[in-house]
Motif scaffolding. Structure first.
Motif, mmCIF file in Angstrom:
data_model
loop_
_atom_site.group_PDB
_atom_site.id
_atom_site.type_symbol
_atom_site.label_atom_id
_atom_site.label_comp_id
_atom_site.label_asym_id
_atom_site.label_seq_id
_atom_site.Cartn_x
_atom_site.Cartn_y
_atom_site.Cartn_z
ATOM 1 N N SER A 67 0.862 -1.181 0.000
ATOM 2 C CA SER A 67 0.000 0.000 0.000
ATOM 3 C C SER A 67 0.896 1.227 0.000
ATOM 4 C CB SER A 67 -0.910 0.016 1.237
ATOM 5 O OG SER A 67 -1.685 -1.161 1.309
ATOM 6 N N VAL A 68 0.487 2.255 -0.715
ATOM 7 C CA VAL A 68 1.276 3.481 -0.810
ATOM 8 C C VAL A 68 0.582 4.597 -0.043
ATOM 9 C CG1 VAL A 68 2.256 5.234 -2.331
ATOM 10 C CG2 VAL A 68 2.255 2.825 -3.028
ATOM 11 N N ASP A 69 1.290 5.167 0.895
ATOM 12 C CA ASP A 69 0.824 6.370 1.598
ATOM 13 C C ASP A 69 1.543 7.556 0.967
ATOM 14 O OD1 ASP A 69 0.217 8.461 3.242
ATOM 15 O OD2 ASP A 69 1.015 7.569 5.081
ATOM 16 N N HIS A 70 0.820 8.291 0.114
ATOM 17 C CA HIS A 70 1.438 9.407 -0.596
ATOM 18 C C HIS A 70 1.739 10.584 0.334
ATOM 19 C CE1 HIS A 70 -0.916 7.171 -3.648
ATOM 20 N NE2 HIS A 70 0.074 7.480 -4.459
ATOM 21 N N ARG A 71 1.224 10.521 1.559
ATOM 22 C CA ARG A 71 1.362 11.601 2.538
ATOM 23 C C ARG A 71 0.704 12.896 2.048
ATOM 24 N NH1 ARG A 71 7.589 10.256 4.512
ATOM 25 N NH2 ARG A 71 7.034 8.403 5.726
ATOM 26 N N LEU A 72 -0.401 12.698 1.344
ATOM 27 C CA LEU A 72 -1.176 13.842 0.874
ATOM 28 C C LEU A 72 -2.448 14.028 1.682
ATOM 29 C CD1 LEU A 72 -0.855 13.285 -2.993
ATOM 30 C CD2 LEU A 72 0.328 15.005 -1.607
ATOM 31 N N ARG A 73 -2.869 12.966 2.384
ATOM 32 C CA ARG A 73 -4.063 13.028 3.228
ATOM 33 C C ARG A 73 -3.749 12.410 4.583
ATOM 34 N NH1 ARG A 73 -7.809 9.805 2.346
ATOM 35 N NH2 ARG A 73 -6.704 8.364 0.977
ATOM 36 N N PRO A 74 -4.194 13.014 5.675
ATOM 37 C CA PRO A 74 -3.902 12.447 6.997
ATOM 38 C C PRO A 74 -4.531 11.068 7.203
ATOM 39 C CG PRO A 74 -5.448 14.297 7.155
ATOM 40 C CD PRO A 74 -4.918 14.305 5.762
ATOM 41 N N GLU A 75 -5.616 10.786 6.473
ATOM 42 C CA GLU A 75 -6.298 9.495 6.654
ATOM 43 C C GLU A 75 -5.547 8.340 5.992
ATOM 44 O OE1 GLU A 75 -9.152 12.921 6.195
ATOM 45 O OE2 GLU A 75 -7.558 12.024 4.956
ATOM 46 N N ALA A 76 -4.624 8.643 5.100
ATOM 47 C CA ALA A 76 -3.974 7.601 4.302
ATOM 48 C C ALA A 76 -3.213 6.596 5.164
ATOM 49 C CB ALA A 76 -3.044 8.226 3.276
ATOM 50 N N ALA A 77 -2.593 7.057 6.232
ATOM 51 C CA ALA A 77 -1.832 6.146 7.097
ATOM 52 C C ALA A 77 -2.758 5.116 7.737
ATOM 53 C CB ALA A 77 -1.091 6.935 8.166
ATOM 54 N N ALA A 78 -3.940 5.558 8.187
ATOM 55 C CA ALA A 78 -4.895 4.635 8.803
ATOM 56 C C ALA A 78 -5.437 3.649 7.764
ATOM 57 C CB ALA A 78 -6.045 5.417 9.439
ATOM 58 N N ALA A 101 10.357 12.250 -0.411
ATOM 59 C CA ALA A 101 10.171 13.699 -0.520
ATOM 60 C C ALA A 101 8.700 14.001 -0.775
ATOM 61 C CB ALA A 101 11.032 14.261 -1.646
ATOM 62 N N ALA A 102 8.269 15.192 -0.401
ATOM 63 C CA ALA A 102 6.880 15.600 -0.602
ATOM 64 C C ALA A 102 6.545 15.624 -2.085
ATOM 65 C CB ALA A 102 6.655 16.976 0.011
ATOM 66 N N ILE A 103 5.321 15.194 -2.412
ATOM 67 C CA ILE A 103 4.853 15.202 -3.795
ATOM 68 C C ILE A 103 4.339 16.597 -4.131
ATOM 69 C CG2 ILE A 103 3.144 14.265 -5.392
ATOM 70 C CD1 ILE A 103 3.276 11.654 -3.822
ATOM 71 N N THR A 104 4.905 17.195 -5.154
ATOM 72 C CA THR A 104 4.518 18.542 -5.557
ATOM 73 C C THR A 104 4.376 18.589 -7.072
ATOM 74 O OG1 THR A 104 6.828 19.250 -5.715
ATOM 75 C CG2 THR A 104 5.709 19.616 -3.609
ATOM 76 N N SER A 107 0.306 19.221 -11.417
ATOM 77 C CA SER A 107 -0.720 18.175 -11.349
ATOM 78 C C SER A 107 -0.340 17.203 -10.243
ATOM 79 C CB SER A 107 -0.845 17.442 -12.686
ATOM 80 O OG SER A 107 -1.740 16.354 -12.559
ATOM 81 N N ILE A 108 -0.952 17.367 -9.089
ATOM 82 C CA ILE A 108 -0.646 16.500 -7.952
ATOM 83 C C ILE A 108 -0.973 15.050 -8.268
ATOM 84 C CG2 ILE A 108 -1.338 15.921 -5.586
ATOM 85 C CD1 ILE A 108 0.570 18.216 -5.662
ATOM 86 N N GLN A 109 -2.094 14.813 -8.955
ATOM 87 C CA GLN A 109 -2.486 13.440 -9.272
ATOM 88 C C GLN A 109 -1.453 12.761 -10.163
ATOM 89 O OE1 GLN A 109 -6.611 13.658 -10.738
ATOM 90 N NE2 GLN A 109 -7.213 12.644 -8.849
ATOM 91 N N ALA A 110 -0.963 13.476 -11.179
ATOM 92 C CA ALA A 110 0.040 12.897 -12.070
ATOM 93 C C ALA A 110 1.342 12.636 -11.317
ATOM 94 C CB ALA A 110 0.288 13.823 -13.252
#
Length: 337
Positions: A67-78, A101-104, A107-110
């Protein structure tokens, strides 16, 4: 004569036919029986949790999950922890991956997609997985086809998601590409498999959400029909790629970082693909890092210039037409000062 009562089916029995179907689809996408573990990309959504359920029943001991936690949403870790707990309960190895590193980006989705596949491919190689499996399905394919048509994509783009691809040197398969979203959701509901609904899937700020709503509101569009059209276009694109491979061997001459291609008598689609390949070769051979280049880049202005016998530059590569031959080489460095 007395009749013996037949006990009701257990919760696991309804999955037998579906797991057999899944195994068949996986083998067809992979091209052979799996010879090593298959890594499943599982986000925790109903589609990927259904794929995990099917794979666990079809290939016991033959899968791993990431599973990938992109660290874009706080709920992703749970959500990743939920997948990890479920995998522990059914005896499947699981790993949670996160970018360093942070995803920036614009286009965040891309950017998130690129990071996700990079992490998954790296983990697949680390564990010796034969392939990476994702849970793209019929409805995803229909949405992708419509989105790309709206953007004016060509043949390759309209072909949508392929049953089998290679990303970051790892084989990627889509074993549920012929399954409907409703079928997959029904499996996890019937077997009471935990899952989460990503709120991004309902956010109208995303193109995919808007096209999903369009399909839901207009049954006449027919996701299965759109998916079949995308598959047919994928077959056609594969044939064109094979022709381009042959033409490259017959008509292209490589000399260090330079490329010459004989284009006499070729239709525009073939010259378009040969030009893109030549540009890509020069960029790789000369180790050009800027400007950014993509195989999907628009090269129409360059093709028009070459057809008119003019020079053109794209992505740090200069192209020139000499008779029936096009030549590609690194553009000279700009003078400064």
């Amino acid at each position: 004569m007395s009749r013996r009562a037949v006990p009701p089916p257990s919760a696991s029995e309804p999955i037998v036919a579906e797991s057999d179907r899944f195994r068949h689809d996986l083998i067809r996408a992979l091209g052979h029986e799996p010879r090593a573990p298959v890594l499943l990309a599982v986000s925790g959504g109903p589609d990927s949790m259904a794929m995990l359920t099917l794979a666990a029943a079809a290939m016991p001991g033959g899968i791993a999950v990431a599973s990938v936690d992109h660290r874009l949403r706080p709920e992703a870790a749970a959500e990743a922890a939920m997948v990890a707990d479920h995998c522990a309960a059914i005896g499947v190895p699981h790993a949670t991956l996160a970018p360093h590193a942070a995803i920036t980006g614009a286009s965040i989705q891309a950017a998130a997609r690129t990071a996700r596949y990079g992490l998954l491919a790296g983990h697949a190689r680390a564990i010796g997985a034969e392939a990476l499996a994702t849970a793209h399905h019929v409805d995803d394919q229909a949405e992708t086809c419509l989105m790309r048509a709206a953007r004016g994509s060509g043949l390759s783009g309209l072909a949508g998601v392929r049953p089998r691809a290679v990303i970051d040197d790892v084989v990627v398969v889509r074993p549920v590409l012929e399954w409907r979203r409703a079928e997959l959701r029904a499996i996890v509901r019937r077997l009471e498999i935990p899952f989460v609904d990503d709120p991004a899937n309902h956010d109208p700020a995303h193109d995919r959400t808007r096209f999903r709503r369009l399909l839901d509101a207009n049954e006449w569009l027919g996701p299965p029909q759109l998916a079949r059209a995308a598959a047919a276009l994928g077959d056609a694109d594969g044939d064109v790629r094979a022709i381009v491979d042959w033409l490259w061997g017959e008509r292209a001459s490589v000399n260090g970082v330079g490329v010459r291609v004989r284009v006499a008598g070729l239709p525009r689609e073939l010259t378009r693909r040969l030009a893109r390949r030549a540009i890509g070769h020069v960029i790789a051979a000369a180790d050009l890092s800027a400007p950014k280049w993509s195989e999907a880049a628009n090269v129409e202005a360059l093709l028009d210039a070459l057809a008119a016998g003019k020079r053109a530059t794209q992505a740090g590569v200069v192209a020139a037409a000499t008779g029936e031959e096009w030549r590609f080489r690194p553009a000279p460095a700009r003078r400064t000062g």
